[in-house]
Design an enzyme around this catalytic site. Sequence first.
Site, PDB file in Angstrom:
ATOM      1  N   GLU A  31      -4.600  14.693  -7.948  1.00  0.00           N
ATOM      2  CA  GLU A  31      -5.120  13.862  -9.039  1.00  0.00           C
ATOM      3  C   GLU A  31      -6.468  14.345  -9.578  1.00  0.00           C
ATOM      4  O   GLU A  31      -6.693  14.309 -10.780  1.00  0.00           O
ATOM      5  CB  GLU A  31      -5.230  12.403  -8.588  1.00  0.00           C
ATOM      6  CG  GLU A  31      -3.873  11.773  -8.351  1.00  0.00           C
ATOM      7  CD  GLU A  31      -3.963  10.327  -7.915  1.00  0.00           C
ATOM      8  OE1 GLU A  31      -4.481   9.504  -8.678  1.00  0.00           O
ATOM      9  OE2 GLU A  31      -3.528  10.012  -6.789  1.00  0.00           O
ATOM     10  N   HIS A  52       9.804  21.074  14.241  1.00  0.00           N
ATOM     11  CA  HIS A  52      11.266  20.967  14.223  1.00  0.00           C
ATOM     12  C   HIS A  52      11.848  21.376  12.883  1.00  0.00           C
ATOM     13  O   HIS A  52      13.042  21.194  12.653  1.00  0.00           O
ATOM     14  CB  HIS A  52      11.671  19.531  14.587  1.00  0.00           C
ATOM     15  CG  HIS A  52      11.133  19.137  15.927  1.00  0.00           C
ATOM     16  ND1 HIS A  52      11.805  19.371  17.104  1.00  0.00           N
ATOM     17  CD2 HIS A  52       9.933  18.599  16.273  1.00  0.00           C
ATOM     18  CE1 HIS A  52      11.062  18.962  18.119  1.00  0.00           C
ATOM     19  NE2 HIS A  52       9.914  18.505  17.645  1.00  0.00           N
ATOM     20  N   LYS A  54       3.232   5.390 -16.593  1.00  0.00           N
ATOM     21  CA  LYS A  54       3.018   3.940 -16.712  1.00  0.00           C
ATOM     22  C   LYS A  54       3.417   3.442 -18.111  1.00  0.00           C
ATOM     23  O   LYS A  54       3.939   2.343 -18.247  1.00  0.00           O
ATOM     24  CB  LYS A  54       1.562   3.583 -16.376  1.00  0.00           C
ATOM     25  CG  LYS A  54       1.272   3.741 -14.877  1.00  0.00           C
ATOM     26  CD  LYS A  54      -0.122   3.306 -14.482  1.00  0.00           C
ATOM     27  CE  LYS A  54      -0.306   3.405 -12.976  1.00  0.00           C
ATOM     28  NZ  LYS A  54      -1.644   3.067 -12.500  1.00  0.00           N
TER      29      LYS A  54
HETATM   30  O1  PA5 Z   1      -5.817   6.930  -8.114  1.00  0.00           O
HETATM   31  C1  PA5 Z   1      -5.146   6.690  -9.108  1.00  0.00           C
HETATM   32  O2  PA5 Z   1      -5.626   6.692 -10.250  1.00  0.00           O
HETATM   33  C2  PA5 Z   1      -3.681   6.342  -8.974  1.00  0.00           C
HETATM   34  O3  PA5 Z   1      -3.134   6.936  -7.839  1.00  0.00           O
HETATM   35  C3  PA5 Z   1      -3.519   4.819  -8.930  1.00  0.00           C
HETATM   36  O4  PA5 Z   1      -4.089   4.307  -7.768  1.00  0.00           O
HETATM   37  C4  PA5 Z   1      -2.030   4.425  -9.026  1.00  0.00           C
HETATM   38  O5  PA5 Z   1      -1.499   4.830 -10.249  1.00  0.00           O
HETATM   39  C5  PA5 Z   1      -1.834   2.923  -8.860  1.00  0.00           C
HETATM   40  O6  PA5 Z   1      -2.697   2.212  -9.695  1.00  0.00           O
HETATM   41  P1  PA5 Z   1      -3.535   1.003  -9.091  1.00  0.00           P
HETATM   42  O7  PA5 Z   1      -4.354   1.569  -7.977  1.00  0.00           O
HETATM   43  O8  PA5 Z   1      -4.368   0.511 -10.221  1.00  0.00           O
HETATM   44  O9  PA5 Z   1      -2.532   0.008  -8.619  1.00  0.00           O
END
Ligand code: PA5
Length: 322
Positions: free
Chosen positions: A214, A230, A318
């Site tokens: 990310e 394994h 999303k």
């Molecule tokens: O870190 C991020 O931006 C994402 O992995 C979010 O955590 C993920 O899309 C879920 O969103 P939220 O944490 O708002 O539920």
Amino acid sequence: MSMLDMYLRWYEYSIEMLKKEVINIKRYTDIKKVVVLGMGGSGIVGDVLSALSIDNQMVSVNVVKDFYIPENIIDEKTFVLSISYSGNTLETINATRIALTKTDKVGVVASGGELLKIAKDNSLPYITVVGGLAPRAAFPMMLTASLKLLSSCGIQLLEEGDIVKALNILNNIDEAQRDSDKLFEFLKNSKIPTIVATTRYQALAIRTKNELNENAKMLARVEIAPELFHNDIVGWEGTQIKDKTLIINSDIDYENELLEFYENYLKENGVETYRLQLRGSLLERYLYGSLVVGLTSIKLANIRGIDPLQTKSIAMYKDMLK
Ligand code: PA5
């Protein structure tokens, strides 16, 4: 605020979190299982809670990262903890609504959004985390909030004193910067690094992968010992790919011996390795390790000219769900 600033404030934010009030507290005396609902940067909090419960004889933690929850996962001794930083993640909202059809023992951690509304409308215990951050950058705050909500409801995963003591490790910014500089040097030319840990540190390996994905927009693999002995170990027999492997040390001697065996095997196969040496309690290792890999992922983003904050593809997914 820059992504780097968000990580550098982990200690400050987490201490503030400790002072935050849990609303609609309900006390339970018979909870044996916690089911955590959440995705991505929020869902990883569930994985870490599960890791922290390894040595807990009273309560186990299961994590569900989906729109649905397994049919028989909730019984009368189950508490459901729903975590979404934004409060608007569809998988988490849907799974929470399903959980509410089976039990009223549900708690919420969010900064706002639909999930917070569900908590208020149903008088569920909830705690809010500071808004305006990237969800993954709110990791220790969501973890502290979750532990606080659970203990307020009578579910003691860790002693409060141990949590307060562990958070101090986030104040070692200079050390974390030095450790992340070394890890950055190791990973900067890697294309698809592998992250290896034992089951006890699986959540930290996944967290590391997610941070590289990310923040640095890199691919990464996760392999967990002893399971990797394994399957994954055989893959090296026939591949020409010799990309780097990051090994996360355990606090258990025999686990480190397994990791050493694997490290030697990798070296014999021409793979460069790096040990992330952590210290202290399980929680301290998770917190400090997450800080180091977070800072490393930002440095990797910077050298690649990438904005660590933007996650276009997550936003696209999303949007598709709407
Ligand atoms: O870190 C991020 O931006 C994402 O992995 C979010 O955590 C993920 O899309 C879920 O969103 P939220 O944490 O708002 O539920």
